[in-house]
Design an enzyme around this catalytic site. Structure first.
Site, PDB file in Angstrom:
ATOM      1  N   SER A 170       0.849  -1.192   0.000  1.00  0.00           N
ATOM      2  CA  SER A 170       0.000   0.000   0.000  1.00  0.00           C
ATOM      3  C   SER A 170       0.883   1.241   0.000  1.00  0.00           C
ATOM      4  O   SER A 170       1.985   1.235   0.574  1.00  0.00           O
ATOM      5  CB  SER A 170      -0.889   0.024   1.248  1.00  0.00           C
ATOM      6  OG  SER A 170      -1.515   1.283   1.382  1.00  0.00           O
ATOM      7  N   TYR A 183      -1.430   0.177  10.220  1.00  0.00           N
ATOM      8  CA  TYR A 183      -1.573  -0.300   8.834  1.00  0.00           C
ATOM      9  C   TYR A 183      -0.352   0.120   8.017  1.00  0.00           C
ATOM     10  O   TYR A 183       0.184  -0.682   7.240  1.00  0.00           O
ATOM     11  CB  TYR A 183      -2.862   0.257   8.236  1.00  0.00           C
ATOM     12  CG  TYR A 183      -3.122  -0.172   6.817  1.00  0.00           C
ATOM     13  CD1 TYR A 183      -3.455  -1.497   6.527  1.00  0.00           C
ATOM     14  CD2 TYR A 183      -3.022   0.730   5.760  1.00  0.00           C
ATOM     15  CE1 TYR A 183      -3.694  -1.900   5.215  1.00  0.00           C
ATOM     16  CE2 TYR A 183      -3.262   0.340   4.454  1.00  0.00           C
ATOM     17  CZ  TYR A 183      -3.598  -0.970   4.186  1.00  0.00           C
ATOM     18  OH  TYR A 183      -3.821  -1.377   2.894  1.00  0.00           O
TER      19      TYR A 183
HETATM   20  N1  LIG Z   1      -8.720  -0.573  -1.106  1.00  0.00           N
HETATM   21  C1  LIG Z   1      -7.640   0.190  -1.028  1.00  0.00           C
HETATM   22  O1  LIG Z   1      -7.711   1.450  -1.118  1.00  0.00           O
HETATM   23  C2  LIG Z   1      -6.287  -0.430  -0.849  1.00  0.00           C
HETATM   24  C3  LIG Z   1      -5.157   0.397  -1.065  1.00  0.00           C
HETATM   25  C4  LIG Z   1      -3.900  -0.133  -0.925  1.00  0.00           C
HETATM   26  C5  LIG Z   1      -3.755  -1.463  -0.589  1.00  0.00           C
HETATM   27  N2  LIG Z   1      -4.844  -2.253  -0.375  1.00  0.00           N
HETATM   28  C6  LIG Z   1      -4.609  -3.646  -0.014  1.00  0.00           C
HETATM   29  O2  LIG Z   1      -5.186  -4.455  -1.015  1.00  0.00           O
HETATM   30  C7  LIG Z   1      -5.535  -5.719  -0.450  1.00  0.00           C
HETATM   31  C8  LIG Z   1      -6.964  -6.041  -0.833  1.00  0.00           C
HETATM   32  O3  LIG Z   1      -7.810  -5.055  -0.257  1.00  0.00           O
HETATM   33  P1  LIG Z   1      -9.215  -4.672  -0.891  1.00  0.00           P
HETATM   34  O4  LIG Z   1      -9.218  -3.232  -1.115  1.00  0.00           O
HETATM   35  O5  LIG Z   1      -9.515  -5.576  -2.015  1.00  0.00           O
HETATM   36  O6  LIG Z   1     -10.163  -4.954   0.363  1.00  0.00           O
HETATM   37  P2  LIG Z   1     -11.420  -5.911   0.531  1.00  0.00           P
HETATM   38  O7  LIG Z   1     -12.358  -5.701  -0.591  1.00  0.00           O
HETATM   39  O8  LIG Z   1     -11.896  -5.686   1.916  1.00  0.00           O
HETATM   40  O9  LIG Z   1     -10.807  -7.393   0.393  1.00  0.00           O
HETATM   41  C9  LIG Z   1      -9.985  -7.925   1.397  1.00  0.00           C
HETATM   42  C10 LIG Z   1      -9.816  -9.405   1.126  1.00  0.00           C
HETATM   43  O10 LIG Z   1      -8.961  -9.959   2.133  1.00  0.00           O
HETATM   44  C11 LIG Z   1      -9.604 -11.102   2.690  1.00  0.00           C
HETATM   45  N3  LIG Z   1      -9.213 -11.282   4.080  1.00  0.00           N
HETATM   46  C12 LIG Z   1      -9.202 -10.362   5.068  1.00  0.00           C
HETATM   47  N4  LIG Z   1      -8.836 -10.929   6.205  1.00  0.00           N
HETATM   48  C13 LIG Z   1      -8.615 -12.232   5.947  1.00  0.00           C
HETATM   49  C14 LIG Z   1      -8.220 -13.342   6.744  1.00  0.00           C
HETATM   50  N5  LIG Z   1      -8.007 -13.229   8.051  1.00  0.00           N
HETATM   51  N6  LIG Z   1      -8.073 -14.543   6.140  1.00  0.00           N
HETATM   52  C15 LIG Z   1      -8.304 -14.674   4.827  1.00  0.00           C
HETATM   53  N7  LIG Z   1      -8.681 -13.674   4.019  1.00  0.00           N
HETATM   54  C16 LIG Z   1      -8.838 -12.464   4.589  1.00  0.00           C
HETATM   55  C17 LIG Z   1     -11.090 -10.788   2.574  1.00  0.00           C
HETATM   56  O11 LIG Z   1     -11.838 -11.964   2.712  1.00  0.00           O
HETATM   57  P3  LIG Z   1     -13.446 -11.898   3.033  1.00  0.00           P
HETATM   58  O12 LIG Z   1     -13.995 -10.756   2.203  1.00  0.00           O
HETATM   59  O13 LIG Z   1     -13.949 -13.204   2.555  1.00  0.00           O
HETATM   60  O14 LIG Z   1     -13.575 -11.647   4.482  1.00  0.00           O
HETATM   61  C18 LIG Z   1     -11.134 -10.171   1.195  1.00  0.00           C
HETATM   62  O15 LIG Z   1     -11.134 -11.171   0.222  1.00  0.00           O
HETATM   63  C19 LIG Z   1      -5.311  -5.595   1.049  1.00  0.00           C
HETATM   64  O16 LIG Z   1      -4.058  -6.165   1.365  1.00  0.00           O
HETATM   65  C20 LIG Z   1      -5.267  -4.097   1.279  1.00  0.00           C
HETATM   66  O17 LIG Z   1      -4.509  -3.782   2.394  1.00  0.00           O
HETATM   67  C21 LIG Z   1      -6.114  -1.769  -0.507  1.00  0.00           C
END
Ligand SMILES: NC(=O)c1ccc[n+]([C@@H]2O[C@H](COP(=O)([O-])OP(=O)(O)OC[C@H]3O[C@@H](n4cnc5c(N)ncnc54)[C@H](OP(=O)(O)O)[C@@H]3O)[C@@H](O)[C@H]2O)c1
Length: 284
Positions: A170, A183
């Site tokens: 991130s 984070y």
């Molecule tokens: N969205 C942003 O602005 C952003 C920016 C930079 C980086 N990121 C990073 O991108 C990645 C994906 O985030 P996203 O935006 O796609 O968020 P998201 O839509 O909330 O998806 C998160 C995913 O991680 C899974 N997850 C969370 N905790 C878990 C656990 N304990 N065991 C197994 N799976 C788990 C969730 O599973 P369930 O849904 O089935 O619970 C979901 O599939 C993350 O690492 C986040 O930090 C996001």
């Protein structure tokens, strides 16, 4: 069909996500048999947001046999159905879940050629207000579970002399943003791990890609309980991150920012840290 992690009897703690532990063989993936060599990709966090978009992006092209994992079996099944993938629902922070996932993946789809580690959670607010158990939650999935999974999969890749690990970091980890102290620290750990591991793997045929998204339009913010309020950077669609992941895999890139201009603040911070801190403190 979604397969589910079943907790070893000796392991205490909360039960895992899916009651359905049907271990029938997954249906064959027709696309897998076309092209030259079908490779196996394991995508974590595939039940939502960026991971789901990556799964769909890889599923759009021939040559990938996909294994998807996430916690929610219903959303995971939907993505798996859309991408002709095999699914394994698990909370990867639970003891033994990583081993069951890798055993399942190897048994059903063969050795893993590509890991896209997208599973993660956030938390925003002042550090002094952060419940201590949430510190553990943020580190458990973003850092510890991810590193453990890499540890399990790497020996197979190194032995094969080929493979790629894609870690979703991130911008918060690259520049450290206010009100996201834990984070930011967790994602900085992911970035440092990626860099260090890449040196170690030089010459093995195994690559490491650190993907650094800025703000992505996913349920991430709703789930962390604090909406995204800054005016910049503007949220980008998860498909943009998925395209960047796919392109990084094809080109063997070490690090990609999404969108790419976000590399700029990181360069400023590296070249003139004092100036950067003053600007960040003033403008947020
Ligand atoms: N969205 C942003 O602005 C952003 C920016 C930079 C980086 N990121 C990073 O991108 C990645 C994906 O985030 P996203 O935006 O796609 O968020 P998201 O839509 O909330 O998806 C998160 C995913 O991680 C899974 N997850 C969370 N905790 C878990 C656990 N304990 N065991 C197994 N799976 C788990 C969730 O599973 P369930 O849904 O089935 O619970 C979901 O599939 C993350 O690492 C986040 O930090 C996001």
């Amino acid at each position: 069909m979604v397969h589910a992690f079943s907790r070893p009897r000796s392991v205490p703690g909360p039960q895992v996500v899916a009651p359905d532990a049907d271990h029938a063989r997954p249906r064959p993936r027709p696309v897998a048999d076309r092209g030259t060599r079908t490779r196996t990709a394991l995508v974590t966090g595939a039940s939502s947001g960026i991971g789901a978009a990556v799964a769909r992006r890889l599923g759009d092209e021939d040559g990938w046999r996909l294994v998807l994992t996430g916690r929610d079996p219903v959303r995971l099944r939907q993505v798996a159905d859309d991408t002709s993938a095999t699914a394994f629902a698990a909370d990867l922070t639970l003891p033994g879940a990583d081993r069951q996932l890798t055993d399942f993946t190897t048994a059903t789809s063969g050795p893993v050629d590509l890991l896209v580690a997208g599973a993660g959670v956030g938390w925003a607010g002042e550090f002094l207000d952060m419940p201590p158990h949430t510190i553990d939650e943020v580190f458990d999935i973003n850092v510890l579970a991810t590193l453990r999974l890499v540890r399990l999969l790497l020996p197979g890749m190194v032995a094969a002399g080929t493979g790629r690990v894609v870690l979703i970091g991130s911008l918060a980890g690259s520049v450290a943003v206010r009100d996201e102290a834990v984070y930011s620290a967790a994602k900085a750990a992911v970035g440092a791990f990626a860099d260090s591991l890449r040196y170690e793997l030089r010459g093995t045929g195994v690559g490491v890609t650190h993907v650094v998204p800025g703000v992505v339009d996913t349920p991430f913010f709703e789930r962390r309980g604090t909406p995204y309020r800054r005016s910049r950077p503007r949220p980008v669609p998860p498909e943009l991150v998925a395209d960047a992941v796919r392109s990084a895999v094809v080109r063997g890139r070490d690090e990609v920012y999404v969108p790419s201009w976000l590399r700029l603040p990181c360069r400023v911070r590296g070249a003139a840290p004092g100036l950067y801190r003053r600007l960040a403190a003033r403008f947020g």
